[in-house]
Write an enzyme that holds these catalytic residues in place. Structure first.
Site, mmCIF file in Angstrom:
data_model
loop_
_atom_site.group_PDB
_atom_site.id
_atom_site.type_symbol
_atom_site.label_atom_id
_atom_site.label_comp_id
_atom_site.label_asym_id
_atom_site.label_seq_id
_atom_site.Cartn_x
_atom_site.Cartn_y
_atom_site.Cartn_z
ATOM 1 N N ARG A 101 -57.965 40.018 109.201
ATOM 2 C CA ARG A 101 -58.581 40.115 107.876
ATOM 3 C C ARG A 101 -57.847 39.264 106.856
ATOM 4 N NH1 ARG A 101 -61.256 45.504 108.898
ATOM 5 N NH2 ARG A 101 -62.423 45.996 107.023
ATOM 6 N N ARG A 140 -75.349 54.415 103.218
ATOM 7 C CA ARG A 140 -74.909 54.688 104.591
ATOM 8 C C ARG A 140 -74.368 56.116 104.694
ATOM 9 N NH1 ARG A 140 -70.795 50.746 107.798
ATOM 10 N NH2 ARG A 140 -69.184 51.518 106.388
ATOM 11 N N ARG A 173 -68.776 58.224 104.293
ATOM 12 C CA ARG A 173 -67.393 57.811 104.526
ATOM 13 C C ARG A 173 -66.697 57.752 103.177
ATOM 14 N NH1 ARG A 173 -66.899 52.528 108.461
ATOM 15 N NH2 ARG A 173 -65.415 51.891 106.871
ATOM 16 N N ARG A 184 -63.582 46.975 98.402
ATOM 17 C CA ARG A 184 -63.568 46.453 99.781
ATOM 18 C C ARG A 184 -64.212 45.069 99.836
ATOM 19 N NH1 ARG A 184 -66.647 50.699 102.983
ATOM 20 N NH2 ARG A 184 -66.098 49.510 104.825
HETATM 21 P P1 AMP Z 1 -63.545 48.858 108.759
HETATM 22 O O1 AMP Z 1 -64.037 50.056 109.491
HETATM 23 O O2 AMP Z 1 -63.296 47.673 109.654
HETATM 24 O O3 AMP Z 1 -64.376 48.519 107.543
HETATM 25 O O4 AMP Z 1 -62.087 49.248 108.195
HETATM 26 C C1 AMP Z 1 -61.909 50.328 107.314
HETATM 27 C C2 AMP Z 1 -60.600 50.193 106.568
HETATM 28 O O5 AMP Z 1 -59.501 50.175 107.495
HETATM 29 C C3 AMP Z 1 -60.436 48.925 105.759
HETATM 30 O O6 AMP Z 1 -61.041 49.009 104.479
HETATM 31 C C4 AMP Z 1 -58.904 48.820 105.656
HETATM 32 O O7 AMP Z 1 -58.396 49.753 104.719
HETATM 33 C C5 AMP Z 1 -58.473 49.283 107.031
HETATM 34 N N1 AMP Z 1 -58.381 48.162 108.006
HETATM 35 C C6 AMP Z 1 -59.169 47.943 109.101
HETATM 36 N N2 AMP Z 1 -58.795 46.818 109.740
HETATM 37 C C7 AMP Z 1 -57.752 46.304 109.024
HETATM 38 C C8 AMP Z 1 -56.946 45.143 109.161
HETATM 39 N N3 AMP Z 1 -57.139 44.252 110.132
HETATM 40 N N4 AMP Z 1 -55.967 44.944 108.239
HETATM 41 C C9 AMP Z 1 -55.730 45.823 107.252
HETATM 42 N N5 AMP Z 1 -56.481 46.929 107.046
HETATM 43 C C10 AMP Z 1 -57.480 47.177 107.926
#
Ligand code: AMP
Length: 228
Positions: A101, A140, A173, A184
């Site tokens: 990311r 969602r 969520r 985000r």
């Molecule tokens: P996601 O389900 O991929 O949208 O991830 C949900 C949350 O998890 C994100 O908003 C971040 O807070 C954290 N997160 C997931 N993947 C990463 C990553 N590669 N680096 C840092 N934080 C992450």
């Protein structure tokens, strides 16, 4: 592909990185990619939510960041990534969902994959305009309490009715709350989007339009990975 005796060989395992803003439909796309290209998926967001749910020390460290929509510190995520990579089957490809990311994470990933002799083959980037993302994430919900939780959108009246008929409840969520969605998205545009230019320069990037029906997006995604 054929071996020396002319027998058909399975294609070599493929390493795919999936990138897209929150709400781009990554999770919806995953089963088709996993099945079509025989991939093991590592989804850092799912791994983090499982740690938070289980109340582990890693989960405690991460919970605040996830709730606020900020990136969890690199060292924490790297720990999850390393254990995910260690659990991969040798003859199966890799689908990375939610990692990297940031440019720093991309550098870490390159090092880890080089050590495994599994360099990235293709980076699939999903494109969705901001107003559509806000609509998708705002509506969602997770249908919980009736078997395996599943995702639906409040606009989908039939899905809402199905959830209620199953005795499920609709849950949002924590990080889909309106004030967090904006953060985000900003984090994505500021920290993650610069990765696209880097992967484009490396000749790995395939961008697809991720709006429209699930079937259409799926077909575009599969075609883009095949075209690598
Ligand atoms: P996601 O389900 O991929 O949208 O991830 C949900 C949350 O998890 C994100 O908003 C971040 O807070 C954290 N997160 C997931 N993947 C990463 C990553 N590669 N680096 C840092 N934080 C992450």
């Amino acid at each position: 592909m054929q071996d020396d005796a002319g027998r058909a060989q399975p294609p070599p395992p493929l390493q795919v990185v999936l990138i897209g803003p929150p709400g781009a439909g990554k999770s919806t796309l995953v089963p088709a990619l996993v099945e079509t290209f025989s991939l093991d998926r590592i989804a850092t967001g799912d791994l983090l939510r499982a740690e938070i749910e289980a109340g582990t020390p890693l989960g405690h460290t991460s919970a605040g960041y996830v709730e606020r929509g900020e990136l969890v510190p690199d060292a924490v995520i790297e720990q999850l990534l390393r254990s995910g990579l260690a659990a991969m089957r040798p003859d199966t490809g890799l689908l990375l969902d939610g990692y990297p990311r940031s440019l720093d994470q991309a550098r870490t990933l390159d090092g880890l994959l080089a050590d495994l002799g599994r360099p990235i083959d293709v980076v699939l980037a999903l494109e969705v305009p901001d107003d559509e993302i806000l609509h998708r994430l705002g509506g969602r919900r997770l249908c919980s309490g009736a078997g395996e939780p599943w995702v639906l959108h409040l606009d989908d009246a039939a899905a809402v009715a199905r959830c209620r008929a199953q005795g499920g409840t609709l849950e949002q969520r924590e990080d889909d709350r309106p004030e967090v969605i904006g953060r985000r998205l900003a984090v994505y545009r500021r920290q993650t989007e610069p990765l696209l230019a880097a992967y484009r320069a490396a000749g790995l990037l395939r961008e697809i339009d991720a709006t429209g029906s699930t079937a259409d997006v799926r077909a575009r995604a599969i075609a883009a990975v095949r075209r690598r």
